[in-house]
Write a protein that holds these residues in place. Structure first.
Motif, short mmCIF file in Angstrom:
data_model
loop_
_atom_site.label_atom_id
_atom_site.label_comp_id
_atom_site.label_asym_id
_atom_site.label_seq_id
_atom_site.Cartn_x
_atom_site.Cartn_y
_atom_site.Cartn_z
N ARG B 62 0.83 -1.21 0.00
CA ARG B 62 0.00 0.00 0.00
C ARG B 62 0.87 1.26 0.00
NH1 ARG B 62 -5.31 -1.10 1.33
NH2 ARG B 62 -5.59 0.96 2.22
N PRO B 85 -1.65 8.13 -4.95
CA PRO B 85 -1.71 7.04 -5.93
C PRO B 85 -1.69 7.61 -7.34
CG PRO B 85 -3.44 6.80 -4.28
CD PRO B 85 -2.85 8.16 -4.09
N ARG B 87 -2.03 6.65 -11.80
CA ARG B 87 -2.58 5.69 -12.77
C ARG B 87 -1.54 4.73 -13.31
NH1 ARG B 87 -6.48 9.28 -14.52
NH2 ARG B 87 -5.03 10.26 -15.93
N ILE B 89 0.44 3.11 -11.68
CA ILE B 89 0.61 2.01 -10.72
C ILE B 89 -0.75 1.38 -10.49
CG2 ILE B 89 1.40 1.38 -8.42
CD1 ILE B 89 2.99 3.98 -8.36
N ILE B 91 -3.19 -1.70 -8.91
CA ILE B 91 -3.20 -2.67 -7.81
C ILE B 91 -4.26 -3.73 -8.08
CG2 ILE B 91 -3.17 -2.92 -5.31
CD1 ILE B 91 -3.50 0.11 -5.17
N PHE B 93 -6.22 -6.27 -6.04
CA PHE B 93 -6.51 -6.60 -4.64
C PHE B 93 -6.87 -8.08 -4.50
CE2 PHE B 93 -7.48 -2.06 -4.90
CZ PHE B 93 -6.77 -1.57 -3.81
N ALA B 99 -13.49 -5.30 -4.94
CA ALA B 99 -12.76 -4.32 -5.74
C ALA B 99 -13.42 -4.09 -7.10
CB ALA B 99 -11.31 -4.76 -5.93
N ARG B 160 -8.93 -4.85 -15.72
CA ARG B 160 -9.10 -3.44 -15.41
C ARG B 160 -7.76 -2.78 -15.11
NH1 ARG B 160 -12.26 -2.41 -10.31
NH2 ARG B 160 -10.22 -2.79 -9.43
N GLN B 164 -5.26 0.32 -17.28
CA GLN B 164 -4.54 1.51 -16.81
C GLN B 164 -3.22 1.67 -17.53
OE1 GLN B 164 -5.56 0.33 -12.33
NE2 GLN B 164 -4.31 2.17 -12.35
#
Lengths: 257, 267
Positions: B62, B85, B87, B89, B91, B93, B99, B160, B164
């Motif tokens: 995180r 944060p 875009r 990077i 994540i 989850f 999510a 998804r 990014q």
């Protein structure tokens, strides 16, 4: 197939119960257990209903009530969702504002009516204010709850996508809270109808409430009952329409069950 | 401090780390979760992080995502201080069910990332179809997440994240909730996707075999507070293979070393 048949059987049973209530009502009226001055039979109420619509009186009154209800409810919905969203999306706001809301919420709206009359007079504006004030609570509280219950993980997804504040509200928070909001709006619909009638009675505004009051004063019991039946139908039809809208808008929820 | 800072100065001939932790300490609620963590992740590296539960693996991830800010020390991304944060990077989850947007279809969920990236509406459908095909979900565009299996939902979340077009992919025990067969299949797919995109990966897992199988490097964290306890370079040939890689003597040697470390850490 079998399940379908069961559904229809239940539906038929509920119609039978309703029909027997009407039959009982007719029987009591025919036997004159209650004076016909106060209790008309369903036949007389129906005749009055048909007559009221054919000469346009009842139609106008119905339109008046629907108008009061719709404007009040829409105003309550817009304000309730906006204020609820602001309070619900901030923990600080919830902490500071929620106790005051808990004090205001159980306040009977009827207590507000004299205040509204003193300030706005016996006007349409007064009715709009009272209806909106009464109908806002279920919507606002549901919206607060819905916004507070948004999955925190989704906010993290939104942050990592660097979504704008507006995009987060409209693409994440609002859709997530929509089941709560729509449930609140359904509850408010009933409140709006009740307060429309109350305001029409108190302020003599054109509508079914006024019609019912005048009919009762003139001992026109058939007209009185026609008005009451129409009010019941209004409540039923608006609530069914709302349920259908909910069903459509929340189709995605069906997949979760 | 000076010592640690030196580790990440640009050395001629060596690429600058894409993500660099310099003496990072994080305290939450008066408790030190991570202490003096220094770590550099090279561009294109596949770094796996293992450790007992409560050792701060997820917290470290995180921090790398910019979702937490360190109490002291700094986290840099491409040589810039990470303040929020971003875009680049993405994540993945562990709890894919939370999510994803349950009111959007698979296509809609992928679209969320494209919308956030400002892609014109007309270009989105083709890109969505391409991404869903990439993660093995062609023909599921119209399904809601609740209508999909756990493995499919996790694929959707990966789609998804790929939307990014991330430089760095952070994965938090992404396959922890999936059954063994699905997990192995997804491991190979992730390796292929990463090889194709050239993204840097930090992959948190509690599965030691998975860490060695996937990674170029494995870091083992020690708990209370979280700090690096072991660092292993994984010199296994790529592409990796579920059978031959796992039978490789080097794999077995690393596995033994990592198991011994975890065992010692738990005592």
């Amino acid at each position: 197939m079998n399940r379908n048949a069961t559904v229809w059987l239940w539906r038929a049973a509920s119609f039978a119960v309703a029909a027997s209530f009407i039959a009982l009502w007719q029987l009591i009226a025919n036997l004159k257990l209650v004076s016909p001055v106060f209790l008309p039979g369903p036949d007389r109420a129906w005749t009055s209903l048909v007559r009221g619509f054919s000469n346009g009186d009842l139609g106008n009154k119905l339109a008046g009530t629907l108008e009061h209800m719709a404007y009040g409810w829409l105003a309550a919905s817009i304000a309730g969702i906006a204020i609820g969203a602001i309070i619900g999306s901030s923990r600080i706001m919830r902490t500071y504002v929620a106790p005051s809301l808990e004090f205001l919420r159980p306040l009977p709206v009827s207590a507000i009516i004299p205040v509204a009359i003193a300030m706005l007079g016996l006007t349409q504006a007064m009715a709009l204010f009272v209806i909106a004030f009464g109908a806002i609570w279920p919507i606002m509280l549901a919206t607060i709850h819905g916004f507070a219950a948004v999955e925190p993980r989704l906010y993290e997804v939104a942050r990592s996508l660097q979504m704008s504040r507006l995009a987060v509200i409209f693409k994440v928070a609002l859709p997530s809270a929509s089941p709560d909001i729509l449930a609140g709006m359904r509850l408010s619909l009933t409140v709006a109808l009740i307060l429309s009638v109350v305001c029409e009675i108190l302020a003599g505004l054109d509508g079914l409430g006024h019609w019912v009051l005048l009919s009762a004063r003139a001992f026109r019991s058939a007209d009185l009952f026609a008005g009451v039946i129409l009010l019941g139908l209004t409540g039923y039809v608006t609530s069914v329409a709302m349920s259908m809208a909910e069903h459509r808008l929340l189709a995605w929820q069906a997949a979760q069950r | 401090m000076a010592n640690a800072a030196k580790r990440f100065e640009v050395i001629p001939g060596q690429p600058r780390p894409q993500i660099a932790f310099t003496d990072v300490t994080l305290q939450l609620g008066g408790k030190t979760i991570i202490e003096n963590l220094s770590l550099g992740v090279r561009p294109g590296e596949f770094l796996c992080v293992v450790g007992a539960s409560g050792c701060g693996k997820t917290t470290a991830l995180r921090l790398a995502a910019g979702l937490y800010q360190p109490t002291s020390g700094r986290v840099d991304f491409d040589g810039q201080l990470m303040l929020h944060p971003r875009r680049e990077i993405a994540i993945v989850f562990q709890d894919y069910g939370k999510a994803l947007l349950p009111w959007r279809t698979a296509a809609g969920n992928v679209s969320l990332a494209l919308e956030a990236g400002g892609m014109p509406a007309a270009e989105r459908p083709a890109r969505i179809e391409e991404l869903l095909r990439t993660v093995g979900l062609p023909g599921h565009a119209g399904k809601y997440p609740a209508e999909m299996s756990g493995g499919m939902q996790q694929r959707l979340q990966i789609a998804r994240c790929l939307a990014q077009e991330p430089k760095t992919l952070l994965m938090d025990e992404p396959f922890g909730a999936l059954d063994a067969m699905t997990r192995q299949g997804l491991q190979d797919e992730v390796l292929a996707l990463v090889a194709a995109s050239g993204a840097t990966v930090i992959f948190v897992t509690h599965d030691l075999d998975e860490a060695i199988y996937l990674g170029d490097r494995v870091i083992g964290l020690l708990p209370h507070p979280g700090r690096i306890g072991i660092e292993l370079a994984v010199n296994l040939p790529r592409p990796r293979d579920q059978l031959s890689t796992r039978e490789h003597p080097e794999f077995l040697r690393l596995r033994r070393q990592l198991f011994d470390f975890i065992k010692a850490a738990e005592q």
